[in-house]
Design a protein around this motif. Sequence first.
Motif, short mmCIF file in Angstrom:
data_model
loop_
_atom_site.label_atom_id
_atom_site.label_comp_id
_atom_site.label_asym_id
_atom_site.label_seq_id
_atom_site.Cartn_x
_atom_site.Cartn_y
_atom_site.Cartn_z
N GLN A 1 -6.24 0.46 3.78
CA GLN A 1 -6.48 -1.08 3.97
C GLN A 1 -5.66 -1.47 4.93
N SER A 2 -4.54 -1.02 5.20
CA SER A 2 -3.79 -1.79 6.20
C SER A 2 -3.58 -1.46 7.46
N LYS A 3 -4.52 -0.33 7.59
CA LYS A 3 -4.65 0.24 9.12
C LYS A 3 -6.20 0.26 9.46
N PRO A 4 -6.57 -1.08 9.99
CA PRO A 4 -7.97 -1.37 10.31
C PRO A 4 -8.51 -0.56 11.59
N ALA A 5 -9.74 -0.73 12.06
CA ALA A 5 -10.33 0.08 13.19
C ALA A 5 -9.42 -0.45 14.45
N GLU B 1 0.77 -1.29 -0.02
CA GLU B 1 0.14 -0.15 -0.10
C GLU B 1 0.78 1.48 0.07
N LEU B 2 1.91 1.46 0.73
CA LEU B 2 2.84 2.56 0.96
C LEU B 2 3.65 2.70 -0.37
N GLY C 1 -1.76 6.11 1.45
CA GLY C 1 -1.80 5.32 2.68
C GLY C 1 -1.72 5.98 3.79
N PHE C 2 -1.99 5.64 5.10
CA PHE C 2 -2.58 4.01 4.95
C PHE C 2 -4.22 3.97 4.85
#
Length: 243
Positions: free
Chosen positions: A190-194, A181-182, A187-188
């Motif tokens: 998708q790679s940083k969810p809740a 992603e980066l 980003g971020f």
Amino acid sequence: MKLATLKDASRDGQLVVVSRDLTLCTPVPHIARTLQAAIDNWTDTAPKLQAIFDQLNAGEIKETKAFDQTECMAPLPRAYQWADGSAYVNHVELVRKARGAELPDSFWTDPLMYQGGSDDFIGPRDDIPLASDEWGVDFEAEIAVITDDVPMSSTPEQAAPHIKLLMLVNDCSLRGLIPGELAKGFGFFQSKPASAFSPVCVTPDELGEAWDGEKLSLPLLSTLNGQAFGKPDAGVDMTFTFP
């Protein structure tokens, strides 16, 4: 004082005042239905909530219930903004080294920050959803602050008084998705969810001398599957303070 949000039929839950020993709580709909509503009018609501907190600890509140962490949402179940700053540059250096990225010298003088998703946060005892182990879920023990409105162009000294509450956060990352992603230059997303938050948030005065208005100097305890994982002092090696 200590505040929490209990699950109910709404998305934003019910604000409750929690006793200092974390055994009892009481709802305060006559003051603020949600924590966001309280923050939006903090000058008016804070003294009223403090009065309830004092009465609760003195045993003067009749309408109480046992405080159960499993019934809690995140103190702010969703927020207008979630800004994540890398205050510990040595941590950034290690993470970047692990993925073969150099650390620019400017990172030591210019805080690295991103604005993450804040539409949905996870409760302290709720499951963290994961669709695939290949995503490489990771956890990070962190400290978060809740502010009221901070005017644009505020100096650090002007920003400091806007810190109203502190809480703990498990900042989830999907390490398997981050490099790709980066590499896109954005980003971020998708790679940083809740992220998941502690059951309660507290006013700075609850922390005594451990809070100096800029940083918190206490051990930050983390466990993995019931086993001790780490307990660094949050005030050590903090390159950038909260303000």
